[in-house]
Write a protein that holds these residues in place. Structure first.
Motif, PDB file in Angstrom:
ATOM      1  N   UNK A 280      -6.422  21.329  22.064  1.00 47.55           N
ATOM      2  CA  UNK A 280      -6.144  20.747  20.763  1.00 47.55           C
ATOM      3  C   UNK A 280      -6.330  19.237  20.889  1.00 47.55           C
ATOM      4  N   UNK A 281      -7.159  18.659  20.006  1.00 45.50           N
ATOM      5  CA  UNK A 281      -7.353  17.219  20.002  1.00 45.50           C
ATOM      6  C   UNK A 281      -6.285  16.635  19.077  1.00 45.50           C
ATOM      7  N   UNK A 282      -5.450  15.795  19.632  1.00 44.12           N
ATOM      8  CA  UNK A 282      -4.333  15.272  18.846  1.00 44.12           C
ATOM      9  C   UNK A 282      -4.548  13.828  18.437  1.00 44.12           C
ATOM     10  N   UNK A 283      -5.742  13.422  18.140  1.00 50.14           N
ATOM     11  CA  UNK A 283      -5.992  12.060  17.658  1.00 50.14           C
ATOM     12  C   UNK A 283      -5.938  12.054  16.130  1.00 50.14           C
ATOM     13  N   UNK A 284      -5.457  10.931  15.580  1.00 47.53           N
ATOM     14  CA  UNK A 284      -5.321  10.810  14.134  1.00 47.53           C
ATOM     15  C   UNK A 284      -6.565  10.116  13.601  1.00 47.53           C
ATOM     16  N   UNK A 285      -7.124  10.667  12.570  1.00 51.02           N
ATOM     17  CA  UNK A 285      -8.269  10.062  11.920  1.00 51.02           C
ATOM     18  C   UNK A 285      -7.746   9.085  10.862  1.00 51.02           C
ATOM     19  N   UNK A 286      -7.959   7.784  11.067  1.00 46.87           N
ATOM     20  CA  UNK A 286      -7.413   6.766  10.166  1.00 46.87           C
ATOM     21  C   UNK A 286      -8.371   6.379   9.048  1.00 46.87           C
ATOM     22  N   UNK A 287      -9.538   6.932   9.024  1.00 49.57           N
ATOM     23  CA  UNK A 287     -10.507   6.575   7.981  1.00 49.57           C
ATOM     24  C   UNK A 287      -9.988   6.871   6.576  1.00 49.57           C
ATOM     25  N   UNK A 288      -9.408   8.055   6.306  1.00 45.13           N
ATOM     26  CA  UNK A 288      -8.883   8.278   4.956  1.00 45.13           C
ATOM     27  C   UNK A 288      -7.733   7.323   4.601  1.00 45.13           C
ATOM     28  N   UNK A 289      -6.923   6.957   5.575  1.00 43.44           N
ATOM     29  CA  UNK A 289      -5.830   6.024   5.328  1.00 43.44           C
ATOM     30  C   UNK A 289      -6.372   4.656   4.908  1.00 43.44           C
ATOM     31  N   UNK A 290      -7.380   4.180   5.606  1.00 42.95           N
ATOM     32  CA  UNK A 290      -7.981   2.894   5.273  1.00 42.95           C
ATOM     33  C   UNK A 290      -8.633   2.964   3.903  1.00 42.95           C
ATOM     34  N   UNK A 291      -9.285   4.060   3.577  1.00 44.21           N
ATOM     35  CA  UNK A 291      -9.912   4.218   2.270  1.00 44.21           C
ATOM     36  C   UNK A 291      -8.880   4.165   1.150  1.00 44.21           C
ATOM     37  N   UNK A 292      -7.787   4.862   1.312  1.00 40.80           N
ATOM     38  CA  UNK A 292      -6.746   4.872   0.291  1.00 40.80           C
ATOM     39  C   UNK A 292      -6.141   3.475   0.140  1.00 40.80           C
ATOM     40  N   UNK A 293      -5.904   2.774   1.242  1.00 41.71           N
ATOM     41  CA  UNK A 293      -5.325   1.439   1.170  1.00 41.71           C
ATOM     42  C   UNK A 293      -6.273   0.462   0.480  1.00 41.71           C
ATOM     43  N   UNK A 294      -7.549   0.547   0.729  1.00 42.33           N
ATOM     44  CA  UNK A 294      -8.504  -0.329   0.059  1.00 42.33           C
ATOM     45  C   UNK A 294      -8.552  -0.061  -1.440  1.00 42.33           C
ATOM     46  N   UNK A 295      -8.511   1.203  -1.828  1.00 47.24           N
ATOM     47  CA  UNK A 295      -8.510   1.537  -3.252  1.00 47.24           C
ATOM     48  C   UNK A 295      -7.250   0.984  -3.918  1.00 47.24           C
ATOM     49  N   UNK A 296      -6.093   1.148  -3.280  1.00 43.03           N
ATOM     50  CA  UNK A 296      -4.851   0.610  -3.842  1.00 43.03           C
ATOM     51  C   UNK A 296      -4.903  -0.914  -3.950  1.00 43.03           C
ATOM     52  N   UNK A 297      -5.456  -1.578  -2.936  1.00 38.82           N
ATOM     53  CA  UNK A 297      -5.578  -3.019  -2.965  1.00 38.82           C
ATOM     54  C   UNK A 297      -6.453  -3.471  -4.134  1.00 38.82           C
ATOM     55  N   UNK A 298      -7.553  -2.807  -4.337  1.00 37.35           N
ATOM     56  CA  UNK A 298      -8.440  -3.153  -5.445  1.00 37.35           C
ATOM     57  C   UNK A 298      -7.742  -2.919  -6.781  1.00 37.35           C
ATOM     58  N   UNK A 299      -7.020  -1.834  -6.912  1.00 33.34           N
ATOM     59  CA  UNK A 299      -6.301  -1.553  -8.162  1.00 33.34           C
ATOM     60  C   UNK A 299      -5.263  -2.642  -8.439  1.00 33.34           C
ATOM     61  N   UNK A 300      -4.509  -3.049  -7.411  1.00 32.39           N
ATOM     62  CA  UNK A 300      -3.510  -4.097  -7.608  1.00 32.39           C
ATOM     63  C   UNK A 300      -4.159  -5.429  -7.948  1.00 32.39           C
ATOM     64  N   UNK A 301      -5.257  -5.759  -7.309  1.00 29.15           N
ATOM     65  CA  UNK A 301      -5.932  -7.028  -7.597  1.00 29.15           C
ATOM     66  C   UNK A 301      -6.475  -7.068  -9.016  1.00 29.15           C
ATOM     67  N   UNK A 302      -6.852  -5.942  -9.544  1.00 30.23           N
ATOM     68  CA  UNK A 302      -7.389  -5.908 -10.906  1.00 30.23           C
ATOM     69  C   UNK A 302      -6.267  -5.909 -11.939  1.00 30.23           C
TER      70      UNK A 302
END
Length: 142
Positions: A15-37
């Motif tokens: 079992x590979x127990x590494x966390x894929x952080x790409x979706x987390x970064x994507x969600x954070x960038x979308x939230x940042x853009x929404x707040x900035x707008x």
């Protein structure tokens, strides 16, 4: 999410127990853009014109009253000491009945507490003085 269930070579199941952080970064960038707008749209102010800074030269008239407050909080009426706030109020009350009403110029020491000057302003309010001004030093020319 990466997880290998079974391998082609038939060995042990790992079992590979590494966390894929790409979706987390994507969600954070979308939230940042929404707040900035949305933040500039939400911030609203009432339309008004604020007063401009003006410095009017003081006109000294004999009927103007000059009240001084030193750094210790002592109050002076035209360079004569005033006993307490009640005595100041009584003097201001007699001045308030004069027509036209004289101006009260308050001179506060730079190191005096605001409370001391506030008491003088409050006494002027109670006595129904209409024109109160503060005497300050002009800014240095530079």
């Amino acid at each position: 999410m990466a997880m290998n269930v079974g391998s082609a070579d038939g060995g042990e199941d790992e079992v590979v127990s590494s966390i894929n952080t790409t979706p987390l970064v994507d969600v954070m960038l979308v939230l940042l853009i929404i707040f900035l707008i949305t933040i500039p749209v939400v911030t609203q102010t009432v339309a008004m014109q604020l007063p401009k800074e003006t410095n009017i030269a003081r006109q000294t008239k004999p009927e103007n009253i000059e009240i001084s407050v030193n750094k210790d909080g002592d109050v002076f009426w035209n360079a004569q000491a005033v006993a307490d706030n009640e005595a100041l109020f009584q003097r201001l009350k007699t001045i308030a009945t004069i027509t036209p009403q004289p101006e009260v110029h308050i001179r506060g020491d730079e190191k005096s507490r605001y409370e001391s000057i506030g008491r003088v302003v409050f006494a002027c309010q109670r006595a129904a003085i209409l024109k109160i001004s503060f005497v300050t030093e002009p800014p240095p020319k530079g």
